[in-house]
Design an enzyme around this catalytic site. Structure first.
Site, PDB file in Angstrom:
ATOM      1  N   THR A 101       0.830  -1.195   0.012  1.00 20.85           N
ATOM      2  CA  THR A 101      -0.147  -0.144  -0.079  1.00 20.85           C
ATOM      3  C   THR A 101       0.937   1.283  -0.270  1.00 20.85           C
ATOM      4  OG1 THR A 101      -0.113   0.214   2.516  1.00 20.85           O
ATOM      5  CG2 THR A 101      -1.837  -1.199   1.222  1.00 20.85           C
ATOM      6  N   GLY A 102       0.518   2.355  -0.379  1.00 24.58           N
ATOM      7  CA  GLY A 102       1.077   3.268  -0.575  1.00 24.58           C
ATOM      8  C   GLY A 102       2.123   3.475  -1.560  1.00 24.58           C
ATOM      9  N   ALA A 103       1.919   2.590  -2.864  1.00 17.20           N
ATOM     10  CA  ALA A 103       2.881   2.274  -3.607  1.00 17.20           C
ATOM     11  C   ALA A 103       3.500   3.186  -4.553  1.00 17.20           C
ATOM     12  CB  ALA A 103       2.620   1.113  -4.273  1.00 17.20           C
ATOM     13  N   SER A 104       2.683   4.421  -4.581  1.00 18.81           N
ATOM     14  CA  SER A 104       2.668   5.297  -5.684  1.00 18.81           C
ATOM     15  C   SER A 104       3.871   6.383  -5.465  1.00 18.81           C
ATOM     16  CB  SER A 104       1.414   6.037  -5.807  1.00 18.81           C
ATOM     17  OG  SER A 104       1.114   6.792  -4.691  1.00 18.81           O
ATOM     18  N   GLY A 139       7.400   7.644  -2.410  1.00 19.30           N
ATOM     19  CA  GLY A 139       8.314   7.471  -1.217  1.00 19.30           C
ATOM     20  C   GLY A 139       8.856   6.284  -0.726  1.00 19.30           C
ATOM     21  N   GLY A 160       6.961   3.478  -0.213  1.00 14.19           N
ATOM     22  CA  GLY A 160       6.160   2.415  -0.759  1.00 14.19           C
ATOM     23  C   GLY A 160       6.948   2.039  -2.185  1.00 14.19           C
ATOM     24  N   SER A 166       6.447   4.072  13.068  1.00 10.22           N
ATOM     25  CA  SER A 166       7.624   5.235  13.191  1.00 10.22           C
ATOM     26  C   SER A 166       8.097   5.415  14.564  1.00 10.22           C
ATOM     27  CB  SER A 166       6.754   6.532  12.895  1.00 10.22           C
ATOM     28  OG  SER A 166       7.423   7.635  13.205  1.00 10.22           O
ATOM     29  N   TYR A 209      -1.070  11.656  14.740  1.00  8.91           N
ATOM     30  CA  TYR A 209      -0.095  10.790  13.635  1.00  8.91           C
ATOM     31  C   TYR A 209       0.538   9.766  14.952  1.00  8.91           C
ATOM     32  CZ  TYR A 209       3.913   9.753  10.822  1.00  8.91           C
ATOM     33  OH  TYR A 209       4.863   8.759  10.237  1.00  8.91           O
TER      34      TYR A 209
HETATM   35  N1  LIG Z   1       9.076  10.145   5.825  1.00  5.97           N
HETATM   36  C1  LIG Z   1       9.462   9.906   6.924  1.00  5.97           C
HETATM   37  O1  LIG Z   1      10.188  10.547   7.446  1.00  5.97           O
HETATM   38  C2  LIG Z   1       8.809   8.717   7.672  1.00  5.97           C
HETATM   39  C3  LIG Z   1       7.630   8.110   7.071  1.00  5.97           C
HETATM   40  N2  LIG Z   1       7.104   7.100   8.062  1.00  5.97           N
HETATM   41  C4  LIG Z   1       6.027   6.247   7.497  1.00  5.97           C
HETATM   42  O2  LIG Z   1       6.304   5.771   6.192  1.00  5.97           O
HETATM   43  C5  LIG Z   1       5.253   5.508   5.437  1.00  5.97           C
HETATM   44  C6  LIG Z   1       5.483   5.924   3.997  1.00  5.97           C
HETATM   45  O3  LIG Z   1       5.608   7.391   4.169  1.00  5.97           O
HETATM   46  P1  LIG Z   1       6.544   8.283   2.750  1.00  5.97           P
HETATM   47  O4  LIG Z   1       7.003   7.138   1.969  1.00  5.97           O
HETATM   48  O5  LIG Z   1       7.562   9.135   3.569  1.00  5.97           O
HETATM   49  O6  LIG Z   1       5.215   9.186   2.508  1.00  5.97           O
HETATM   50  P2  LIG Z   1       4.924   9.519   1.173  1.00  5.97           P
HETATM   51  O7  LIG Z   1       3.630  10.885   1.491  1.00  5.97           O
HETATM   52  O8  LIG Z   1       5.987   9.906   0.196  1.00  5.97           O
HETATM   53  O9  LIG Z   1       3.852   8.525   0.476  1.00  5.97           O
HETATM   54  C7  LIG Z   1       2.766   7.933   1.151  1.00  5.97           C
HETATM   55  C8  LIG Z   1       2.119   7.173   0.140  1.00  5.97           C
HETATM   56  O10 LIG Z   1       0.459   6.841   0.745  1.00  5.97           O
HETATM   57  C9  LIG Z   1      -0.257   6.990  -0.102  1.00  5.97           C
HETATM   58  N3  LIG Z   1      -1.486   7.299   0.766  1.00  5.97           N
HETATM   59  C10 LIG Z   1      -1.657   8.581   1.200  1.00  5.97           C
HETATM   60  N4  LIG Z   1      -3.138   8.578   1.612  1.00  5.97           N
HETATM   61  C11 LIG Z   1      -3.534   7.447   1.329  1.00  5.97           C
HETATM   62  C12 LIG Z   1      -4.949   6.899   1.327  1.00  5.97           C
HETATM   63  N5  LIG Z   1      -5.865   7.293   1.909  1.00  5.97           N
HETATM   64  N6  LIG Z   1      -5.158   5.733   0.571  1.00  5.97           N
HETATM   65  C13 LIG Z   1      -4.073   5.156   0.002  1.00  5.97           C
HETATM   66  N7  LIG Z   1      -2.979   5.764  -0.198  1.00  5.97           N
HETATM   67  C14 LIG Z   1      -2.706   6.864   0.574  1.00  5.97           C
HETATM   68  C15 LIG Z   1       0.343   8.236  -0.919  1.00  5.97           C
HETATM   69  O11 LIG Z   1      -0.363   8.358  -2.068  1.00  5.97           O
HETATM   70  P3  LIG Z   1      -0.715   9.360  -3.270  1.00  5.97           P
HETATM   71  O12 LIG Z   1       0.499   9.462  -4.082  1.00  5.97           O
HETATM   72  O13 LIG Z   1      -1.899   9.006  -3.838  1.00  5.97           O
HETATM   73  O14 LIG Z   1      -0.613  10.724  -2.493  1.00  5.97           O
HETATM   74  C16 LIG Z   1       1.848   7.679  -1.041  1.00  5.97           C
HETATM   75  O15 LIG Z   1       1.830   6.675  -1.946  1.00  5.97           O
HETATM   76  C17 LIG Z   1       4.174   6.263   6.052  1.00  5.97           C
HETATM   77  O16 LIG Z   1       3.494   5.233   6.818  1.00  5.97           O
HETATM   78  C18 LIG Z   1       4.819   7.261   7.371  1.00  5.97           C
HETATM   79  O17 LIG Z   1       3.996   7.305   8.181  1.00  5.97           O
HETATM   80  C19 LIG Z   1       7.551   6.776   9.249  1.00  5.97           C
HETATM   81  C20 LIG Z   1       8.569   7.777   9.731  1.00  5.97           C
HETATM   82  C21 LIG Z   1       9.345   8.757   9.179  1.00  5.97           C
HETATM   83  C1  LIG Z   2      18.146  18.833  10.054  1.00  8.76           C
HETATM   84  C2  LIG Z   2      17.735  19.605  10.864  1.00  8.76           C
HETATM   85  C3  LIG Z   2      18.929  20.878  11.096  1.00  8.76           C
HETATM   86  C4  LIG Z   2      16.541  20.314  10.767  1.00  8.76           C
HETATM   87  C5  LIG Z   2      15.317  19.312  10.761  1.00  8.76           C
HETATM   88  C6  LIG Z   2      14.188  19.493  11.858  1.00  8.76           C
HETATM   89  C7  LIG Z   2      13.083  18.807  11.905  1.00  8.76           C
HETATM   90  C8  LIG Z   2      12.266  19.303  10.666  1.00  8.76           C
HETATM   91  C9  LIG Z   2      13.259  17.294  11.688  1.00  8.76           C
HETATM   92  C10 LIG Z   2      14.089  16.611  12.756  1.00  8.76           C
HETATM   93  C11 LIG Z   2      13.758  15.433  12.980  1.00  8.76           C
HETATM   94  C12 LIG Z   2      12.264  15.149  12.054  1.00  8.76           C
HETATM   95  C13 LIG Z   2      11.530  14.037  12.259  1.00  8.76           C
HETATM   96  C14 LIG Z   2      10.402  13.966  11.600  1.00  8.76           C
HETATM   97  C15 LIG Z   2      10.027  15.453  10.823  1.00  8.76           C
HETATM   98  C16 LIG Z   2      10.952  16.316  10.390  1.00  8.76           C
HETATM   99  C17 LIG Z   2      11.862  16.464  11.788  1.00  8.76           C
HETATM  100  C18 LIG Z   2      11.106  17.008  12.926  1.00  8.76           C
HETATM  101  C19 LIG Z   2       9.209  13.128  11.692  1.00  8.76           C
HETATM  102  C20 LIG Z   2       8.421  13.436  12.719  1.00  8.76           C
HETATM  103  C21 LIG Z   2       8.514  12.512  10.360  1.00  8.76           C
HETATM  104  C22 LIG Z   2       7.660  11.531  10.372  1.00  8.76           C
HETATM  105  C23 LIG Z   2       8.012  10.553  11.178  1.00  8.76           C
HETATM  106  O1  LIG Z   2       7.300   9.328  11.558  1.00  8.76           O
HETATM  107  C24 LIG Z   2       9.040  10.459  12.315  1.00  8.76           C
HETATM  108  C25 LIG Z   2      10.163  11.823  12.022  1.00  8.76           C
HETATM  109  C26 LIG Z   2      10.813  11.820  13.011  1.00  8.76           C
HETATM  110  C27 LIG Z   2      11.984  12.773  13.166  1.00  8.76           C
END
Ligand SMILES: NC(=O)C1=CN([C@@H]2O[C@H](COP(=O)(O)OP(=O)(O)OC[C@H]3O[C@@H](n4cnc5c(N)ncnc54)[C@H](OP(=O)(O)O)[C@@H]3O)[C@@H](O)[C@H]2O)C=CC1
Ligand SMILES: CC(C)CCC[C@@H](C)[C@H]1CC[C@H]2C3=C(CC[C@]12C)[C@@]1(C)CCC(=O)C[C@@H]1CC3
Length: 301
Positions: free
Chosen positions: A8-11, A13, A15, A140, A162
């Site tokens: 899921t979320g394959a489009s 990031g 995924g 997360s 979240y």
């Molecule tokens: N990025 C980060 O730093 C972190 C991410 N995570 C977790 O990793 C996972 C992936 O996140 P990330 O790749 O960063 O995020 P992205 O926003 O890049 O990707 C999210 C994906 O989820 C899809 N999506 C969102 N809402 C829905 C929905 N209602 N139904 C189906 N698909 C949906 C999006 O689709 P669409 O293209 O249509 O928007 C997209 O493909 C998440 O669970 C996030 O919580 C955890 C810790 C840190």
């Molecule tokens: C690089 C730094 C000098 C500045 C970045 C500060 C913040 C914006 C980030 C530091 C830790 C990050 C973090 C997340 C978002 C961006 C930060 C707060 C998450 C909350 C994103 C979603 C998650 O699931 C966990 C991440 C933890 C760390």
């Protein structure tokens, strides 16, 4: 027999990176891309096939924040008959959580409950197979017990929907193992670390992240969870894919990590969950599932 893996979320990031990496690991798998938008799903399929032209890739449309859509997708997947692994990589993080069309909190539904319903609806495919099946939840490091409360498990009242939904994910995985291991279904949670993706681009604009990049590469020498790219963030999922699920610890979260020199590795860390709370929460999920199925009886076989 080919292994069928639903992502899921394959489009985008993590995924999308995971899809590519899984095909790189094992070109014989059948990959099913679950996306909320049919056009995006097809575009993702084309992208993946450009890289792996011989791969078997199908798509399924599902909006995990919309329970009717989840039930329709489950119906379609049941018709396809096979499923061996389901991995969640979708997620929403927002300051302004709201009620969705089902009257449920959007973040809770998209990040957890939509998947819970999907899994329960696919139980017949996932359980009782010759080889174990597995679920990999993208949780997360932000999953915090302090953000979660049993009396407000959808997090309608707080500002940390979240973190609450991710903690709820950890709780659910623990109970799913207790209930389903005997039937050959195993569940794990992973944290991808800090990944540059659409999710983080909603926190700070892209240009700021680009400016911060050198600092973040430096921070990575001390903070191994700064994985930064979706490819690195999918490390724990890929590692789990290669393990025998019956040997994994159900009370551990697997963290994707990257060293200062860019080497990927996985770090297991004990989950901070109380098993009694997990069980009580699971009962609440079952209650909500009952209400959902009653409402959408016409979408059940
Ligand atoms: N990025 C980060 O730093 C972190 C991410 N995570 C977790 O990793 C996972 C992936 O996140 P990330 O790749 O960063 O995020 P992205 O926003 O890049 O990707 C999210 C994906 O989820 C899809 N999506 C969102 N809402 C829905 C929905 N209602 N139904 C189906 N698909 C949906 C999006 O689709 P669409 O293209 O249509 O928007 C997209 O493909 C998440 O669970 C996030 O919580 C955890 C810790 C840190
Ligand atoms: C690089 C730094 C000098 C500045 C970045 C500060 C913040 C914006 C980030 C530091 C830790 C990050 C973090 C997340 C978002 C961006 C930060 C707060 C998450 C909350 C994103 C979603 C998650 O699931 C966990 C991440 C933890 C760390």
């Amino acid at each position: 027999m080919e292994r069928v893996v639903l992502v899921t979320g394959a489009s985008g990031g993590v995924g999308l990176a995971l899809c590519r990496r899984l095909l790189g690991e094992d070109g014989r798998i059948h990959l099913c891309l679950a996306c909320r938008n049919a056009q995006k799903a097809e575009a993702t399929r084309d992208l993946v096939l450009q890289e792996y032209p011989a791969a078997q890739v199908s798509t399924v449309e599902v909006d995990l924040g919309n329970l009717a859509s989840v039930l329709r997708a489950a119906q379609e997947l049941r018709c396809r008959r096979l499923l061996h692994m389901l991995t969640t990589a979708e997620g929403v993080m927002t300051q302004t959580d709201r009620l969705n069309g089902d009257g449920l909190q959007e973040v809770f539904t998209t990040n957890l409950f939509g998947h819970f319903i999907l899994i329960r609806q696919l139980e017949s495919l996932l359980c009782g197979n010759e080889k174990p099946s597995r679920l990999i939840w993208t949780s997360s490091s932000n999953a915090r017990e302090s953000a979660f409360s049993l009396s407000d498990y959808q997090h309608a009242k707080g500002q940390e929907s979240y973190s609450s939904s991710k903690y709820a994910t950890d709780l659910t995985s623990v109970v799913l193992n207790r209930k389903f291991n005997k039937q050959g279904l195993y569940s794990s949670v992973v944290c991808p670390g800090l990944v540059m993706s659409n999710m983080t681009f909603k926190i700070l604009p892209v240009f700021l992240w680009v400016l911060l990049m050198p600092i973040m590469f430096l921070i990575r020498f001390f903070a191994k969870t700064y994985t930064l790219t979706p490819y690195n963030g999918a490390e724990a999922h890929v590692w789990l894919f290669k393990q025998k699920p019956e040997y994994l610890d159900p009370l551990v979260k697997y963290h994707s990590c990257t060293s200062g020199l860019g080497k990927n590795f996985v770090e297991p860390r004990k989950l901070d969950v109380d098993e009694e709370t997990a069980e009580k929460f699971y009962q609440k999920l079952l209650e909500l599932e009952g209400q959902t199925l009653e409402k959408y009886g016409d979408l059940l076989d």
